[in-house]
Structures are given as C-alpha cells and as structure tokens.
Design an enzyme around this catalytic site. Structure first.
Site, PDB file in Angstrom:
ATOM      1  N   ASN A 129      31.795  36.481  28.527  1.00 44.91           N
ATOM      2  CA  ASN A 129      31.252  35.451  29.404  1.00 44.91           C
ATOM      3  C   ASN A 129      30.667  34.294  28.606  1.00 44.91           C
ATOM      4  O   ASN A 129      30.119  34.492  27.519  1.00 44.91           O
ATOM      5  CB  ASN A 129      30.185  36.047  30.327  1.00 44.91           C
ATOM      6  CG  ASN A 129      30.787  37.070  31.265  1.00 44.91           C
ATOM      7  OD1 ASN A 129      31.999  37.078  31.457  1.00 44.91           O
ATOM      8  ND2 ASN A 129      29.961  37.928  31.832  1.00 44.91           N
ATOM      9  N   HIS A 139      33.681  34.440  23.490  1.00 48.77           N
ATOM     10  CA  HIS A 139      34.320  33.221  23.987  1.00 48.77           C
ATOM     11  C   HIS A 139      33.336  32.054  24.034  1.00 48.77           C
ATOM     12  O   HIS A 139      33.591  31.050  24.698  1.00 48.77           O
ATOM     13  CB  HIS A 139      34.938  33.458  25.370  1.00 48.77           C
ATOM     14  CG  HIS A 139      36.054  34.456  25.345  1.00 48.77           C
ATOM     15  ND1 HIS A 139      36.440  35.207  26.425  1.00 48.77           N
ATOM     16  CD2 HIS A 139      36.883  34.845  24.328  1.00 48.77           C
ATOM     17  CE1 HIS A 139      37.446  36.011  26.087  1.00 48.77           C
ATOM     18  NE2 HIS A 139      37.721  35.818  24.827  1.00 48.77           N
ATOM     19  N   ALA A 156      28.052  46.089  39.818  1.00 53.44           N
ATOM     20  CA  ALA A 156      27.423  46.379  38.523  1.00 53.44           C
ATOM     21  C   ALA A 156      25.899  46.396  38.610  1.00 53.44           C
ATOM     22  O   ALA A 156      25.247  47.170  37.899  1.00 53.44           O
ATOM     23  CB  ALA A 156      27.873  45.348  37.484  1.00 53.44           C
TER      24      ALA A 156
HETATM   25  P1  NAD Z   1      38.042  38.724  35.151  1.00 51.86           P
HETATM   26  O1  NAD Z   1      37.608  37.518  35.901  1.00 51.86           O
HETATM   27  O2  NAD Z   1      39.413  38.819  34.649  1.00 51.86           O
HETATM   28  O3  NAD Z   1      37.806  40.042  36.049  1.00 51.86           O
HETATM   29  C1  NAD Z   1      36.576  40.315  36.580  1.00 51.86           C
HETATM   30  C2  NAD Z   1      36.383  41.816  36.745  1.00 51.86           C
HETATM   31  O4  NAD Z   1      35.084  42.028  37.298  1.00 51.86           O
HETATM   32  C3  NAD Z   1      37.390  42.489  37.680  1.00 51.86           C
HETATM   33  O5  NAD Z   1      37.852  43.669  37.063  1.00 51.86           O
HETATM   34  C4  NAD Z   1      36.566  42.796  38.950  1.00 51.86           C
HETATM   35  O6  NAD Z   1      36.980  43.988  39.574  1.00 51.86           O
HETATM   36  C5  NAD Z   1      35.177  42.939  38.372  1.00 51.86           C
HETATM   37  N1  NAD Z   1      34.075  42.638  39.276  1.00 51.86           N
HETATM   38  C6  NAD Z   1      33.974  41.647  40.198  1.00 51.86           C
HETATM   39  N2  NAD Z   1      32.763  41.666  40.804  1.00 51.86           N
HETATM   40  C7  NAD Z   1      32.073  42.707  40.258  1.00 51.86           C
HETATM   41  C8  NAD Z   1      30.774  43.245  40.468  1.00 51.86           C
HETATM   42  N3  NAD Z   1      29.902  42.726  41.348  1.00 51.86           N
HETATM   43  N4  NAD Z   1      30.402  44.321  39.718  1.00 51.86           N
HETATM   44  C9  NAD Z   1      31.265  44.876  38.813  1.00 51.86           C
HETATM   45  N5  NAD Z   1      32.499  44.403  38.578  1.00 51.86           N
HETATM   46  C10 NAD Z   1      32.909  43.326  39.290  1.00 51.86           C
HETATM   47  O7  NAD Z   1      36.995  38.956  34.028  1.00 51.86           O
HETATM   48  P2  NAD Z   1      37.278  39.141  32.535  1.00 51.86           P
HETATM   49  O8  NAD Z   1      38.144  40.315  32.269  1.00 51.86           O
HETATM   50  O9  NAD Z   1      35.972  39.063  31.890  1.00 51.86           O
HETATM   51  O10 NAD Z   1      38.156  37.800  32.252  1.00 51.86           O
HETATM   52  C11 NAD Z   1      38.218  37.300  31.145  1.00 51.86           C
HETATM   53  C12 NAD Z   1      37.896  35.796  31.047  1.00 51.86           C
HETATM   54  O11 NAD Z   1      37.230  35.164  32.107  1.00 51.86           O
HETATM   55  C13 NAD Z   1      36.952  35.752  29.902  1.00 51.86           C
HETATM   56  O12 NAD Z   1      37.579  35.018  28.926  1.00 51.86           O
HETATM   57  C14 NAD Z   1      35.723  35.004  30.380  1.00 51.86           C
HETATM   58  O13 NAD Z   1      35.330  34.097  29.401  1.00 51.86           O
HETATM   59  C15 NAD Z   1      36.193  34.270  31.568  1.00 51.86           C
HETATM   60  N6  NAD Z   1      35.178  34.012  32.610  1.00 51.86           N
HETATM   61  C16 NAD Z   1      33.828  33.965  32.328  1.00 51.86           C
HETATM   62  C17 NAD Z   1      32.909  33.742  33.360  1.00 51.86           C
HETATM   63  C18 NAD Z   1      31.436  33.729  33.038  1.00 51.86           C
HETATM   64  O14 NAD Z   1      31.038  33.289  31.972  1.00 51.86           O
HETATM   65  N7  NAD Z   1      30.597  34.259  33.944  1.00 51.86           N
HETATM   66  C19 NAD Z   1      33.359  33.547  34.662  1.00 51.86           C
HETATM   67  C20 NAD Z   1      34.762  33.570  34.896  1.00 51.86           C
HETATM   68  C21 NAD Z   1      35.639  33.815  33.862  1.00 51.86           C
END
Ligand code: NAD
Ligand code: ZN
Length: 266
Positions: A117, A134, A246
């Site tokens: 994240n 990242h 989570a």
């Molecule tokens: P992803 O977006 O691919 O998948 C998210 C995962 O979280 C899924 O498996 C989903 O089932 C799960 N999920 C959704 N809500 C949830 C909850 N309340 N509790 C538990 N699990 C939950 O995420 P990823 O695999 O981390 O994707 C990778 C890329 O996305 C990374 O490179 C990251 O940098 C980027 N990203 C980052 C952010 C951030 O900084 N918050 C936001 C969006 C994407």
C-alpha cells in the site's frame, strides 16, 4: 457458552494466534484490502477501481522518464482535481486492522511488515518495522540516491531536484514500469529470508515481487496465515485462512496472541 455455530472464526483465530505466538520471526505482507475499511478503494475485487474503470496504462514510468516536467504538471493537476483514489488517500485514517498489527509489532510478535500500500496508514498507526515496497504517496523520492522527504506541497519548479545529489525527484509511489527502489528490495529479501511464519492481510498476492517474498517463507515449509474478505490463489497453501473483514479479524487475532502470551508485554 459459545458454539462454533455462533462464532465461525473462533477456532481458526486461536490457531492463527498460536502460530504467531510460537514463531520466532514472523513477517507480514499487506495489500489494499487492509485499507478498505479506511475508505480507500481496492484495485481488484467487487468494488475495485480497476473492476469499475479498467486497468490503467502500463507505461506510466516511460511518461515520467520522457518528460519529468510534464509528468509533474499532471501530478499538480491531479492534486487540484483528485480522482477517486487520490481523494480517498488524502484524509484516510488507520483502522482496527492497522492498529492490531501495530500492537503485534509493539509486543515483539511481528518482526517486519512488507506493505504494497502507498497510503502510509501502517506508519500512521505507529508501525516502524516496515517496508513500503510500492512507496508512500505522502513522500517524495530522489530517483538517483533514493533520499525521501515529505510531500506536503507541489514543488515550485518542475521537475524538483534533490538537495543532496541534484537528481530528479518524483513521488515515492512506484509506478507501472518503474523498478522497485533497491533499498526496499534489499530489506524485503533480508526480512523474508529470516522469517519462519508469514501473515498475509488483504492481498490478492498476485503482484510480483511483493507476493514472492511471502511465498518464499511458505516454500521453506513455514506456516502461512491468510486474512482476507475472500479466498485467493494462496488460500490452498495456508495453514490457517480466515475470510472476513480484516478489522475485526486482526483485532481478535491480536487479542488472542496477547492472551496466549499472558500479559502480552514481555
Ligand atoms: P488488490 O486491490 O489487488 O486486492 C485487494 C484484496 O483485499 C482482495 O483480495 C480482497 O478480497 C481483499 N479485501 C477487500 N476488502 C477487504 C477487507 N475489508 N478485509 C480484508 N480483505 C479485504 O490488492 P493488492 O493485492 O494489494 O493489489 C496490489 C496493488 O494495489 C498494490 O500494488 C498496491 O500498491 C495497490 N493499491 C494500493 C492501495 C492503498 O495504498 N491503499 C489501494 C489500491 C491499490
Ligand atoms: Zn539524490
């Protein structure tokens, strides 16, 4: 008395807590799902940004390299007119899952966390043993010497230059096509090669190399624990897999670890 029917996660929470408490060097890998309850949308999954709007262009880093000044003009424009992700990142606060992980770090159970994240919420929750593989959207980074500094305001000159080496400065967030900064990669290798347990929270575990660091621990025969809303490609390899939000799961796991360890502060 609570039955498994009343509390479907109870037994798995205790098993996960026992694995964490027994490990001598537990690390974690977190993804966008851990921040969903802080109001930051994920990319993949039901309400994911890519699911709704399609995947972004994969040549973002080429655009930066071709013209860092134009790239910075776009960053400035996005700050003035933020898209959904940029807007949600600005005011987001850590949730119960971030605080539970910070507590596991504080009591010495979690030795290191690799997060994919860019939201900086693990840091805001007080975590220090952390690699933001990242990057962090709240920081700037020199493309030459990797010196990082706070990203509080849009720089006056495009592109800004590093105070230390004169290199071109960009945001710390790692773009598509951009190599992971060597200091972050080196730390991930070091931490994952020492680990004897890995906790995966809110990640689809399909992004390389981040997911590889978690897989490497499992491949050496150590337990993998999954906390995710839904099953993923790694579920079948996990010693314990918990599927729900989570925030609640991580709070209960942290409480259970502390119970197993007595006061939880030794
Ligand atoms: P992803 O977006 O691919 O998948 C998210 C995962 O979280 C899924 O498996 C989903 O089932 C799960 N999920 C959704 N809500 C949830 C909850 N309340 N509790 C538990 N699990 C939950 O995420 P990823 O695999 O981390 O994707 C990778 C890329 O996305 C990374 O490179 C990251 O940098 C980027 N990203 C980052 C952010 C951030 O900084 N918050 C936001 C969006 C994407
Ligand atoms: Zn520099």
């Amino acid at each position: 008395m609570t039955t498994p029917h009343d509390d479907p996660h109870g037994e798995d929470i205790r098993r996960a807590a026992a694995l964490l408490a027994d490990a001598s060097y537990c690390i974690a890998l977190t993804g966008a799902g851990i921040s969903a309850e802080s109001g930051i949308p994920t990319f993949r999954g039901k309400d994911g940004l890519w699911t709704k709007h399609g995947e972004p262009p994969l040549n973002q880093f080429d655009e930066f390299r071709d013209s860092p000044a134009d790239w910075w003009r776009n960053v400035a424009e996005r700050r003035r007119n933020p898209d959904e992700l940029t807007a949600s990142l600005v005011n987001a606060q850590p949730n119960d899952a971030h605080f539970a992980m910070a507590e596991l770090e504080r009591i010495g159970v979690l030795k290191h966390t690799i997060t994919q994240n860019v939201d900086g919420l693990h840091r805001l929750a007080g975590m220090e043993r952390l690699t933001e593989i990242h990057g962090n959207s709240r920081l700037l980074r020199c493309t030459q010497c990797t010196t990082r500094s706070p990203f509080d305001e849009i720089p006056e000159i495009f592109p800004p230059r590093c105070d230390h080496c004169g290199g071109i400065v960009k945001t710390d967030t790692v773009m598509f096509g951009e190599p992971i900064p060597p200091d972050a990669l080196e730390r991930c290798y070091r931490e994952s090669s020492r680990a004897d347990c890995v906790l995966l929270v809110g990640t689809t575990a399909v992004v390389s190399p981040a997911a590889d660091f978690a897989f490497a621990v499992g491949q050496r025969g150590h337990p993998m624990i999954e906390v995710n809303l839904d099953p993923t490609v790694i579920t079948q390899y996990c010693a314990v897999a918990l599927h729900d939000k989570a925030g609640e799961l991580m709070s209960r796991i942290a409480a259970s670890v502390k119970e197993l360890r007595g006061s939880g502060d030794q």
